[in-house]
Design an enzyme around this catalytic site. Structure first.
Site, PDB file in Angstrom:
ATOM      1  N   CYS A  79       0.841  -1.182  -0.770  1.00 49.04           N
ATOM      2  CA  CYS A  79       0.243  -0.091  -0.261  1.00 49.04           C
ATOM      3  C   CYS A  79       0.606   1.276   0.172  1.00 49.04           C
ATOM      4  O   CYS A  79       1.637   1.438  -0.743  1.00 49.04           O
ATOM      5  CB  CYS A  79      -1.103   0.036   1.138  1.00 49.04           C
ATOM      6  SG  CYS A  79      -2.773   0.994   0.725  1.00 49.04           S
ATOM      7  N   HIS A 172      -3.255  -5.497   1.628  1.00 46.85           N
ATOM      8  CA  HIS A 172      -2.165  -5.527   3.435  1.00 46.85           C
ATOM      9  C   HIS A 172      -2.391  -6.869   3.668  1.00 46.85           C
ATOM     10  O   HIS A 172      -3.251  -7.392   4.331  1.00 46.85           O
ATOM     11  CB  HIS A 172      -3.426  -5.018   4.286  1.00 46.85           C
ATOM     12  CG  HIS A 172      -3.059  -3.070   3.982  1.00 46.85           C
ATOM     13  ND1 HIS A 172      -2.330  -2.733   5.081  1.00 46.85           N
ATOM     14  CD2 HIS A 172      -3.850  -2.018   3.379  1.00 46.85           C
ATOM     15  CE1 HIS A 172      -2.725  -1.515   4.439  1.00 46.85           C
ATOM     16  NE2 HIS A 172      -3.379  -0.943   3.779  1.00 46.85           N
ATOM     17  N   GLU A 174      -0.250  -8.729   5.680  1.00 41.65           N
ATOM     18  CA  GLU A 174      -0.561  -8.738   7.166  1.00 41.65           C
ATOM     19  C   GLU A 174      -1.680  -8.248   7.923  1.00 41.65           C
ATOM     20  O   GLU A 174      -1.812  -8.884   9.320  1.00 41.65           O
ATOM     21  CB  GLU A 174       0.329  -7.236   7.206  1.00 41.65           C
ATOM     22  CG  GLU A 174      -0.150  -6.078   7.702  1.00 41.65           C
ATOM     23  CD  GLU A 174      -0.754  -5.389   6.554  1.00 41.65           C
ATOM     24  OE1 GLU A 174      -0.586  -5.887   5.737  1.00 41.65           O
ATOM     25  OE2 GLU A 174      -0.886  -4.230   6.522  1.00 41.65           O
TER      26      GLU A 174
HETATM   27  N1  GLN Z   1      -3.158   6.542   0.159  1.00 45.91           N
HETATM   28  C1  GLN Z   1      -2.078   5.864   1.319  1.00 45.91           C
HETATM   29  C2  GLN Z   1      -0.716   6.534   1.137  1.00 45.91           C
HETATM   30  O1  GLN Z   1      -0.427   7.718   0.522  1.00 45.91           O
HETATM   31  C3  GLN Z   1      -1.219   4.938   1.375  1.00 45.91           C
HETATM   32  C4  GLN Z   1      -2.839   3.667   2.139  1.00 45.91           C
HETATM   33  C5  GLN Z   1      -2.619   2.849   3.674  1.00 45.91           C
HETATM   34  O2  GLN Z   1      -0.658   2.819   3.266  1.00 45.91           O
HETATM   35  N2  GLN Z   1      -3.670   1.762   3.572  1.00 45.91           N
HETATM   36  O3  GLN Z   1      -0.040   6.514   1.705  1.00 45.91           O
END
Ligand code: GLN
Length: 194
Positions: A79, A172, A174
């Site tokens: 992410c 995610h 995890e």
């Molecule tokens: N969109 C978020 C960012 O720009 C990331 C979101 C996440 O890691 N759950 O950092």
């Protein structure tokens, strides 16, 4: 072999727990000394701008880039971690920090407001049955360079990809009990250190 989790902000303990459950020695990476001990590094989800600023301040960004270029560090970004690894961010803020490691263009907030967070069964290349993927304000990969292998996609775009020693997922792993994505990364780290 030791695998580190970048520990400046975000979902750190969940990744450490998953590595432990895979019977791999794990360590929280907060500085250059701990970074030198690891063969693999997980960059967790969180807030990409915050993580990016903090790793520059702590002098970690350059060390991560250096070790990645030398080819002796595998990196897995989830992410926000995926955003930090990308060469280009199509909707980045001015001055958006980046490690500029992977030949991909990402969109940071790719799923509209109504879909900010969702969970689904996802087909992941090389895994024989789907995994439950949790997306939280997730990015997607919009474009990939020639050295990048796509591992999972949705109609909105690519949500998992690999380039040599680099692995990135929009979701995610995890946050689910399934350890297969962590195991996939551990196998990458093993082939690097053997
Ligand atoms: N969109 C978020 C960012 O720009 C990331 C979101 C996440 O890691 N759950 O950092």
């Amino acid at each position: 072999m030791k695998i580190g989790v970048l520990s400046v902000q975000g979902a750190v303990t969940e990744h450490l727990r998953h590595l432990e459950q895979c019977n791999v020695e794990s360590i929280a990476v907060k500085n250059r000394e701990t970074l030198q001990q690891v063969s693999g590094l997980i960059i967790p989800g969180g807030e990409s701008t915050t993580i990016g600023k903090l790793i520059s301040i702590f002098g970690l960004a350059d060390s991560i880039r250096k070790r990645s270029k030398e080819g002796n560090l595998a990196i897995f970004g989830t992410c926000a971690g995926m955003i930090l690894m990308a060469r280009d961010i199509s909707d980045g803020l001015p001055g958006q920090p980046s490690l500029n490691l992977m030949d991909v263009q990402v969109k940071r907030n790719a799923f509209g407001r109504q879909q900010e967070s969702f969970e689904m069964e996802l087909q992941f290349n090389s895994l024989d049955h789907p995994l439950t993927a949790i997306f939280i304000r997730a990015p997607i990969i919009e474009k990939t360079g020639s050295g990048v292998t796509i591992l999972a996609s949705l109609p909105e775009g690519i949500v998992a990809a690999r380039q040599d020693n680099l692995l990135a997922t929009s979701f995610h792993p995890e946050l689910v009990k399934d350890l297969r994505i962590h195991q996939y990364f551990i196998d990458m780290c093993h082939s690097l250190s053997s």
